[in-house]
Design a protein around this motif. Structure first.
Motif, mmCIF file in Angstrom:
data_model
loop_
_atom_site.group_PDB
_atom_site.id
_atom_site.type_symbol
_atom_site.label_atom_id
_atom_site.label_comp_id
_atom_site.label_asym_id
_atom_site.label_seq_id
_atom_site.Cartn_x
_atom_site.Cartn_y
_atom_site.Cartn_z
ATOM 1 N N MET A 137 0.828 -1.208 0.000
ATOM 2 C CA MET A 137 0.000 0.000 0.000
ATOM 3 C C MET A 137 0.866 1.262 0.000
ATOM 4 S SD MET A 137 -3.032 -1.429 2.451
ATOM 5 C CE MET A 137 -4.047 0.038 2.339
ATOM 6 N N PRO A 138 0.506 2.199 -0.872
ATOM 7 C CA PRO A 138 1.337 3.399 -1.050
ATOM 8 C C PRO A 138 1.118 4.381 0.109
ATOM 9 C CG PRO A 138 -0.588 3.498 -2.477
ATOM 10 C CD PRO A 138 -0.670 2.183 -1.757
ATOM 11 N N MET A 139 2.102 4.476 0.968
ATOM 12 C CA MET A 139 1.944 5.240 2.211
ATOM 13 C C MET A 139 1.827 6.735 1.976
ATOM 14 S SD MET A 139 2.053 2.960 4.640
ATOM 15 C CE MET A 139 2.809 3.476 6.181
ATOM 16 N N ARG A 140 2.418 7.208 0.884
ATOM 17 C CA ARG A 140 2.202 8.627 0.577
ATOM 18 C C ARG A 140 1.890 8.822 -0.902
ATOM 19 N NH1 ARG A 140 7.351 11.239 -0.639
ATOM 20 N NH2 ARG A 140 9.106 9.888 -0.189
ATOM 21 N N GLY A 141 0.983 7.943 -1.383
ATOM 22 C CA GLY A 141 0.496 8.076 -2.754
ATOM 23 C C GLY A 141 1.577 7.829 -3.776
ATOM 24 N N TYR A 147 2.967 -2.172 10.052
ATOM 25 C CA TYR A 147 3.245 -2.106 8.617
ATOM 26 C C TYR A 147 4.721 -2.006 8.276
ATOM 27 C CZ TYR A 147 2.682 2.975 9.590
ATOM 28 O OH TYR A 147 2.764 4.238 10.100
ATOM 29 N N THR A 148 5.595 -1.907 9.270
ATOM 30 C CA THR A 148 7.025 -1.817 8.927
ATOM 31 C C THR A 148 7.705 -3.178 9.007
ATOM 32 O OG1 THR A 148 7.812 -1.398 11.175
ATOM 33 C CG2 THR A 148 7.120 0.520 9.883
ATOM 34 N N LEU A 149 8.763 -3.298 8.233
ATOM 35 C CA LEU A 149 9.560 -4.520 8.191
ATOM 36 C C LEU A 149 10.075 -4.893 9.571
ATOM 37 C CD1 LEU A 149 11.669 -3.760 4.999
ATOM 38 C CD2 LEU A 149 10.459 -5.918 5.415
ATOM 39 N N GLU A 150 10.606 -3.904 10.285
ATOM 40 C CA GLU A 150 11.247 -4.196 11.562
ATOM 41 C C GLU A 150 10.229 -4.636 12.613
ATOM 42 O OE1 GLU A 150 11.658 -1.485 9.756
ATOM 43 O OE2 GLU A 150 13.765 -0.884 9.650
ATOM 44 N N GLU A 151 9.074 -3.952 12.664
ATOM 45 C CA GLU A 151 8.095 -4.301 13.687
ATOM 46 C C GLU A 151 7.453 -5.665 13.435
ATOM 47 O OE1 GLU A 151 5.870 -0.382 15.130
ATOM 48 O OE2 GLU A 151 6.181 -0.480 12.971
ATOM 49 N N GLY A 152 7.332 -6.045 12.164
ATOM 50 C CA GLY A 152 6.791 -7.374 11.858
ATOM 51 C C GLY A 152 7.868 -8.438 12.024
ATOM 52 N N GLY A 153 9.108 -8.013 12.207
ATOM 53 C CA GLY A 153 10.212 -8.951 12.336
ATOM 54 C C GLY A 153 10.799 -8.924 13.731
ATOM 55 N N ARG A 154 12.113 -8.740 13.790
ATOM 56 C CA ARG A 154 12.791 -8.854 15.074
ATOM 57 C C ARG A 154 13.053 -7.506 15.742
ATOM 58 N NH1 ARG A 154 15.643 -14.366 15.555
ATOM 59 N NH2 ARG A 154 14.334 -15.540 14.112
ATOM 60 N N GLN A 155 12.330 -6.469 15.304
ATOM 61 C CA GLN A 155 12.399 -5.158 15.939
ATOM 62 C C GLN A 155 13.815 -4.606 15.989
ATOM 63 O OE1 GLN A 155 10.038 -4.793 19.451
ATOM 64 N NE2 GLN A 155 8.255 -5.348 18.238
ATOM 65 N N SER A 156 14.545 -4.814 14.923
ATOM 66 C CA SER A 156 15.867 -4.195 14.848
ATOM 67 C C SER A 156 16.189 -4.005 13.370
ATOM 68 C CB SER A 156 16.917 -5.067 15.527
ATOM 69 O OG SER A 156 16.954 -6.317 14.893
ATOM 70 N N ALA A 157 17.188 -3.164 13.112
ATOM 71 C CA ALA A 157 17.548 -2.882 11.729
ATOM 72 C C ALA A 157 18.086 -4.135 11.062
ATOM 73 C CB ALA A 157 18.615 -1.788 11.694
ATOM 74 N N LEU A 182 11.242 4.173 -2.814
ATOM 75 C CA LEU A 182 10.668 2.835 -2.988
ATOM 76 C C LEU A 182 9.865 2.442 -1.747
ATOM 77 C CD1 LEU A 182 13.545 0.871 -4.793
ATOM 78 C CD2 LEU A 182 11.286 1.423 -5.719
ATOM 79 N N ASN A 183 8.583 2.216 -1.952
ATOM 80 C CA ASN A 183 7.663 1.805 -0.873
ATOM 81 C C ASN A 183 7.973 2.537 0.434
ATOM 82 O OD1 ASN A 183 5.497 0.482 0.211
ATOM 83 N ND2 ASN A 183 6.358 -1.576 0.064
ATOM 84 N N PRO A 184 7.839 3.835 0.430
ATOM 85 C CA PRO A 184 8.257 4.621 1.601
ATOM 86 C C PRO A 184 7.450 4.281 2.847
ATOM 87 C CG PRO A 184 7.059 5.984 0.014
ATOM 88 C CD PRO A 184 7.303 4.666 -0.657
ATOM 89 N N GLY A 185 8.075 4.467 3.982
ATOM 90 C CA GLY A 185 7.379 4.280 5.261
ATOM 91 C C GLY A 185 7.423 2.871 5.799
ATOM 92 N N ARG A 214 4.726 5.275 13.660
ATOM 93 C CA ARG A 214 3.808 6.056 12.803
ATOM 94 C C ARG A 214 4.646 6.808 11.786
ATOM 95 N NH1 ARG A 214 -1.522 4.645 14.267
ATOM 96 N NH2 ARG A 214 -1.338 3.964 16.418
ATOM 97 N N TYR A 215 4.519 6.451 10.546
ATOM 98 C CA TYR A 215 5.302 7.093 9.489
ATOM 99 C C TYR A 215 4.821 8.534 9.320
ATOM 100 C CZ TYR A 215 7.163 7.877 4.749
ATOM 101 O OH TYR A 215 7.809 8.379 3.644
ATOM 102 N N ALA A 216 5.732 9.488 9.577
ATOM 103 C CA ALA A 216 5.336 10.902 9.631
ATOM 104 C C ALA A 216 4.835 11.417 8.286
ATOM 105 C CB ALA A 216 6.518 11.737 10.115
ATOM 106 N N ALA A 217 5.441 10.935 7.210
ATOM 107 C CA ALA A 217 5.082 11.464 5.890
ATOM 108 C C ALA A 217 3.888 10.752 5.264
ATOM 109 C CB ALA A 217 6.299 11.341 4.960
#
Ligand code: FAD
Ligand code: FAD
Lengths: 470, 470
Positions: free
Chosen positions: B87-91, B411-421, B438-441, B458-461
């Motif tokens: 899903m496009p987070m900022r169009g 919706y972020t990679l890190e939160e759905g995973g191991r909560q680290s970079a 590319l797929n921002p946010g 919460r993705y600010a943009a």
């Protein structure tokens, strides 16, 4: 030749027989001489006659006639067993199944064939038919039969992925002929398979097999060397636990065995190198190389698909399983071996312990295999033989540490296994071989139900040694 | 539409675009609504335009033009992801790859294809070509693309044998286009694969894939019922540890979920029945039935190759993985779910513990999978949603017990995973997507490197919600 045996031989005159005494002697022997103990006990054994049936109907006839004349029948695939499995303990008839070698049907995931086909011919057929091959094979792939493998073997190349022959699903169906007044033909599946698989032909003759197949790939054969033995064991254990990397073989050979016994590998390693032998699916090579890159302690010295060796080492699996022992024996006849079970999860610790206690008298040779879903190791340790007492002591040391031993210096099913009756095999023998004529002397609990396993079993009715007989 | 976006759209006019607003809205959404949390946060998101490239060259053009005009690009396979991945987070631009669906090559053990092919079409092609299929697939096999599975999925049907997508060997090669002034085309293998696999298309677009194949069989689909939940878990664990029985799926559904949510199964079970869903290779059915015969606590109620049900239940795998949640949600919209890792060797004890603590508020749904060589379980537990606080508490209870949670309400990679970079992904994004288009946010550590994971990111943009924007 005793009159009853002569009568049986004559009654079977219309079935192909070997008459050449050298052939008869050759077909009465297998690789029993791996073991100094068995070599001593069995070297003199010989069949009275050898018959080569061409069909199940002829097998039935052999069994019916021999039953009528009380003649023992010992079945032979190719005679590559190494516990004297295929040797006639009290003479009589050796029935060689080499003419029963056809493949009947190949389907996705399974094959139906006769017992006398060589493993390599069976694989070639299945590969040509539909890119398939058998899940596992004895390292005697080039010389052994599928019937002998199922009746006498336990597992081998492929067991790192599929476990052992005894595991549910690794044999689908066996068709079996009994040795009764009127032999019966039975079809076994499921629980019934355990009656006759790995029963040395003591309670029925397999005339047709249905086995699962796996995809055939152009396996990449690889040697990897390490300076430290435990590094090699850990590397192999970890590699075999990589779910996405498809292996067919993962063996470890402790230094200096590779340098001393693997002549074609010797120019490429040093005496201190422990060697790892692998078969990797070609489409798993990228994954394997990635794994290897994470292990600087391991260096790849050979890959069959891109070799720069002057002389090919031949198939890497012919360094594994019992071929390791064979190569060692050829160079040092005082070598013999033991079969050890290093079960999960203690396997690595146990291996280290036994090695600390016994190397270099006992050199570790490990085969990674699946046991109840976990990677563990079968050990086919190379033992520098000194005395029977010392060999017994080495066995005891393993058992005390918790490493189960399957003694390869015994010719009976029980002594080579868990030293207790296999009730299913014994009960089926009562039904299928009431006179006890099938491969006599190989099932302790048939002859001597109360045997205590304190000493090596000695089959009383065994043909006496010539000097003793004199 | 902002002028830069309009300019990019116009510059891409020669590439197929969707103009229908309903289509644009549909192609801006995925299965994010599984999660009440994501539903609330993302429901309003919409692309400005949708482009459907037919080739890698057209993908390059889309990326070059959007780079020049600073327009975000969110790639879409089929939009079956359930964390709002597509899903496009900022169009901006949604790039839909459905026209890039060709299979380039099939070899023994591997396939080379474009990303937009549906999993089912890829399997059909490989099966027709040479009796092969992909090792594992998402239960959205019928609707999802291979590119979306590799970029957004983790494993699924087949993971009981082959482990997860991330395991070495389960992806061979990916061809990737970067989003730079002049997009580059890169080929990744080995360690490099981790840069872009499961990266949600945040750092490169996959235009070609090379994947390992397994043999395709006419899998027998089976339901087994038990009266006791832990009996079912133990049965499944033990079955999946049978080395000779080839499985593709082994799922457990705690009672009364099967009775309540599996409408076509309901007539054949009672409310107290826990259900096991299986896919067994046809040539393993004898082994399976033998295993089943040893387990009187388990009764087979359905097998696809010999069914007497009036109405077919459809593919058994469409009851497993995230389809379980889907079926539950359809009947009880207050249901949501959690993703749990029950690692070996504590898996069964942990499962029992969590169930004792939380059933029936949380019903166990387990998928047997291989993790580092051992059978363990992925849990996709069905949660009766009450409040966000309670959901957080349930998550905490799992984590405190040692059951790792992959939060599907983020919706972020890190939160759905191991909560680290993921350093490899982050570093490659610096190279491949310098403007962060590319797929921002979706990558926290790109936007907010010091995020502490105490609260939902919460993705600010992100495009503001309409009411907030008003
Ligand atoms: C160098 C070497 C390596 C080996 N490696 C392995 C290995 O990796 N794995 C392994 O399991 N074994 C191994 N072995 C042991 C042996 O080679 C295998 O078990 C082999 O498959 C036996 O096949 P064969 O045709 O030679 O059988 P044989 O030796 O002829 O027979 C084996 C046993 O099966 C019985 N038998 C044969 N055919 C039938 C039949 N149709 N019906 C009933 N009974 C029958 C025989 O009576 C005998 O008891 C090895 C042996 C050697 C010498
Ligand atoms: C009912 C249900 C069951 C599910 N079961 C499973 C399951 O068993 N296992 C599992 O892993 N998942 C599962 N999922 C999640 C999802 O369906 C899978 O991950 C699926 O394979 C995604 O494929 P898709 O084509 O729909 O991808 P999309 O949803 O379109 O995309 C997924 C992600 O990949 C990115 N992407 C797509 N194509 C490319 C490309 N070519 N290059 C770079 N990035 C790209 C997208 O931007 C997005 O971030 C399930 C979902 C549902 C709704």
């Amino acid at each position: 030749m005793q009159p009853n045996i002569a009568a049986a031989k004559a009654a079977l005159a219309h079935i192909e027989q070997d008459e050449n005494p050298a052939t008869i002697r050759a077909k009465s022997r297998d690789f029993f001489w791996y073991s100094p103990v068995l070599k001593d006990a069995m070297d003199h054994l010989e069949a009275d006659f050898v018959v080569n049936p061409k069909s199940e109907a002829e097998v039935i006839e052999v069994l019916r006639v021999c039953y009528a004349h009380d003649v023992p029948v010992t079945t032979r695939g190719a005679g590559t067993g190494n516990y004297g499995q295929a040797m006639p303990m009290r003479g009589g008839c050796v029935m060689h199944l080499r003419h029963m070698a056809s493949v009947r049907e190949v389907h996705p995931g399974r094959v139906i064939c006769e017992p006398g086909i060589l493993l390599k011919d069976l694989d070639a057929h299945c590969k040509a038919h539909s890119g398939q091959e058998i899940r596992m094979f004895s390292s005697t792939w080039a010389t052994a039969t599928i019937g002998g493998f199922i009746a006498g073997g336990s597992g081998g190349v492929g067991s790192v992925h599929w476990g052992s022959l005894r595991d549910l699903g690794n044999i689908i169906r066996l068709r079996v002929v009994t040795m009764e007044e009127e032999p019966r033909v039975l079809e076994f599946r499921g629980e019934e398979l355990a009656r006759v698989s790995h029963a040395y032909g003591t309670n029925g003759i397999i005339t047709e097999l249905e086995l699962p197949l796996a995809p055939a790939y152009d396996w990449v054969e690889i040697f990897v060397a390490t300076k430290d033995f435990m590094d090699a064991a850990r590397f192999t254990d970890k590699l075999a636990n990589q779910d996405g990397i498809l292996l067919k073989l993962a063996s470890v050979y402790e230094a200096p065995a590779p340098f001393d016994y693997f002549t074609r590998v010797k120019p490429h390693i040093e005496a201190g190198d422990t060697l790892i032998g692998l078969m990797v699916a070609p489409h798993s090579m990228d994954g394997f190389l990635t794994f290897l890159g994470r292990h600087p302690e391991a260096r790849m010295i050979y890959r069959s698909d891109a070799s720069d060796w002057d002389r090919t080492p031949g198939p890497v699996f012919e360094y594994g399983w019992n071929h390791t022992t064979l190569r060692a024996l050829k160079i040092d006849p005082s070598i013999t071996y033991l079969q050890v079970r290093y079960g999960f999860p203690e396997h690595l610790a146990l291996i280290e312990k036994m090695r600390d206690a016994l190397s270099p008298e006992v050199l570790q040779h490990l085969e990674a295999i699946k046991m109840e879903g976990k990677i563990a190791f079968a050990g086919l340790s190379l033992v520098k033989f000194t005395t029977q007492e010392r060999l017994d002591e080495i066995v005891r040391m393993h058992e005390e540490a918790g490493a189960m031993i399957f003694n390869p210096h015994r010719y009976t099913l029980e002594e080579g296994g868990r030293q207790s009756a296999d009730k299913r095999q014994l009960e089926f023998k009562r039904e299928a071989d009431p006179k006890g004529l099938l491969n006599p002397g190989k099932m302790v609990t048939w002859d001597t139900p109360d045997f205590d396993y304190a000493q090596m079993y000695r089959y009383a009715a065994m043909t006496p040694k010539p000097e003793a007989a004199e």
